[in-house]
Scaffold this active site. Structure first.
Site, PDB file in Angstrom:
ATOM      1  N   CYS A 112       0.816  -1.228   0.000  1.00  0.00           N
ATOM      2  CA  CYS A 112       0.000   0.000   0.000  1.00  0.00           C
ATOM      3  C   CYS A 112       0.845   1.272   0.000  1.00  0.00           C
ATOM      4  O   CYS A 112       0.332   2.357  -0.254  1.00  0.00           O
ATOM      5  CB  CYS A 112      -0.943   0.006   1.200  1.00  0.00           C
ATOM      6  SG  CYS A 112      -2.102  -1.366   1.161  1.00  0.00           S
ATOM      7  N   HIS A 237      -3.269   7.219   2.414  1.00  0.00           N
ATOM      8  CA  HIS A 237      -3.724   5.938   1.875  1.00  0.00           C
ATOM      9  C   HIS A 237      -5.090   5.621   2.491  1.00  0.00           C
ATOM     10  O   HIS A 237      -5.315   5.855   3.677  1.00  0.00           O
ATOM     11  CB  HIS A 237      -2.698   4.856   2.244  1.00  0.00           C
ATOM     12  CG  HIS A 237      -3.190   3.467   2.004  1.00  0.00           C
ATOM     13  ND1 HIS A 237      -3.728   3.079   0.800  1.00  0.00           N
ATOM     14  CD2 HIS A 237      -3.229   2.380   2.821  1.00  0.00           C
ATOM     15  CE1 HIS A 237      -4.076   1.806   0.896  1.00  0.00           C
ATOM     16  NE2 HIS A 237      -3.792   1.358   2.104  1.00  0.00           N
ATOM     17  N   ASN A 267     -10.093  -0.192  -0.097  1.00  0.00           N
ATOM     18  CA  ASN A 267      -8.634  -0.074  -0.102  1.00  0.00           C
ATOM     19  C   ASN A 267      -8.102  -0.600  -1.441  1.00  0.00           C
ATOM     20  O   ASN A 267      -8.170  -1.800  -1.707  1.00  0.00           O
ATOM     21  CB  ASN A 267      -8.089  -0.886   1.084  1.00  0.00           C
ATOM     22  CG  ASN A 267      -6.575  -0.839   1.192  1.00  0.00           C
ATOM     23  OD1 ASN A 267      -5.883  -0.382   0.286  1.00  0.00           O
ATOM     24  ND2 ASN A 267      -6.059  -1.320   2.314  1.00  0.00           N
TER      25      ASN A 267
END
Ligand code: UT7
Length: 310
Positions: A112, A237, A267
């Site tokens: 990520c 994020h 996500n």
């Protein structure tokens, strides 16, 4: 010599999977997912769609905005944990689909945090004179590595791609400071073994995410020599809205200063920051010349922050 962000683009697959859809296949509820994560829906790629396909659409938009022809790209970088194949790299597939002309091309894995790592790599290639125009894409098809019977992870992720073009400029650099960190000793918290499905220990990951992002945000601001008051927007994020809320509180910034679009995409790992940056720009929340702070945390563990002038 500096590097300028000259174009940005994004793409998500058409198919939307809502929390209500998930209620039908898992022991979960819209209420749990919304209150525990902030997610309402996510986009899921068809079975035959690969990371390079999503990357292609996002890249075309970024290149159009930059006014740069694919043959003038000399470095193609793809941040992905869900590549088309183990090899060749997704970057090679992408550069072929775009019609680039023998650029350097490689993938890298920072989960990520991929976009933060990628902007730093792109900036370094430009500042060292090794590239003039870099195409950086975060592209993920996490739907392919999700265990759709595990409610603790299946509700969290979505597919998508975000791309930026970074070009050499004689003006000051847009990338003011970068901080990147890793700690492999916690690899078990979030991992996916080859040929297997994603596994996560959510609660532990959650706590470390907040603490780690707070630290690197403050470091990146200090390194850039600016304060959080100078920042127009923080783009974190998008893993969990509660992580984002806690980060805003720790950094003592107004919640309106922190961008959130997790409700629409879940996500999307390495794609989440460029997608959020794209939408913040299109919504007029950031304009060219504004200072923005990007931060991410993910498997590795990896984490980082960047201060840039958009
Ligand atoms: O992007 C990379 C970094 N990733 C992250 O930063 C993610 C970090 N972690 C998180 O976002 C959160 O920890 C989760 C959203 C994954 C989980 O939220 P939580 O508040 O930490 O819940 P939990 O794991 O402590 O579980 C609480 C309860 C459990 O039930 P019991 O044991 O209390 O009876 C779970 O079984 O919630 C249950 N649960 C669910 N219930 C309904 C877990 N998933 C679900 C679900 N629907 N989908």
């Amino acid at each position: 010599m500096g590097s300028k962000i000259t174009g940005i683009g994004m793409f998500v697959p058409e198919r939307v999977l809502t929390n209500q859809d998930l209620e039908k296949i898992l022991d979960t509820s819209d209420e749990w997912i919304t209150t525990r994560t902030g997610i309402k829906e996510r986009h899921i790629a068809d079975e035959w769609v690969k990371a390079s396909d999503l990357a292609l659409n996002a890249s075309k938009e970024a290149l159009d905005m930059a006014g740069i022809h694919p043959k003038d790209i000399d470095l193609v970088l793809v941040a992905t944990s869900t590549p088309d194949m183990i090899f060749p790299s997704t970057a090679c597939f992408l550069s072929d689909k775009l019609g680039c002309k023998n650029p350097m091309a490689f993938d890298f894995s920072a989960a990520c945090s991929g976009f933060i790592y990628g902007l730093t790599i792109a900036d370094s290639f430009i500042k060292s004179g090794k590239a003039n125009n870099v195409l950086l894409v975060g592209s993920e098809v996490f739907s392919k590595i999700i265990d759709w019977s595990d409610r603790s992870t299946a509700v969290l992720f979505g597919d998508g791609a975000g791309a930026v073009v970074l070009s050499k400029s004689n003006d000051d650099s847009d990338i003011l400071s970068t901080v990147m960190k890793s700690d492999g000793s916690h690899w078990q918290l979030l991992h996916c073994q080859v040929g297997e499905k994603l596994r996560m220990q959510g609660r532990e990951t959650f706590k470390l995410a907040i603490k780690s992002m707070e630290q690197v945000c403050n470091k990146a601001l200090a390194k850039a020599g600016i304060t959080k008051e100078d920042i127009k927007l923080i783009i974190p994020h998008q893993a969990n809205v509660r992580i984002i809320d806690a980060l805003a509180e720790k950094l003592e910034v107004d919640r309106d200063k922190v961008y959130v679009n997790i409700q629409k995409y879940g996500n999307t790992s390495a794609a989440s920051i460029p997608i959020a940056m794209y939408e913040a720009y299109k919504e007029g929340k950031i304009n060219r010349g504004d200072y923005i702070l990007l931060t991410a945390f993910g498997a590795g563990l990896t984490w980082g922050a960047i201060v840039l002038k958009f």
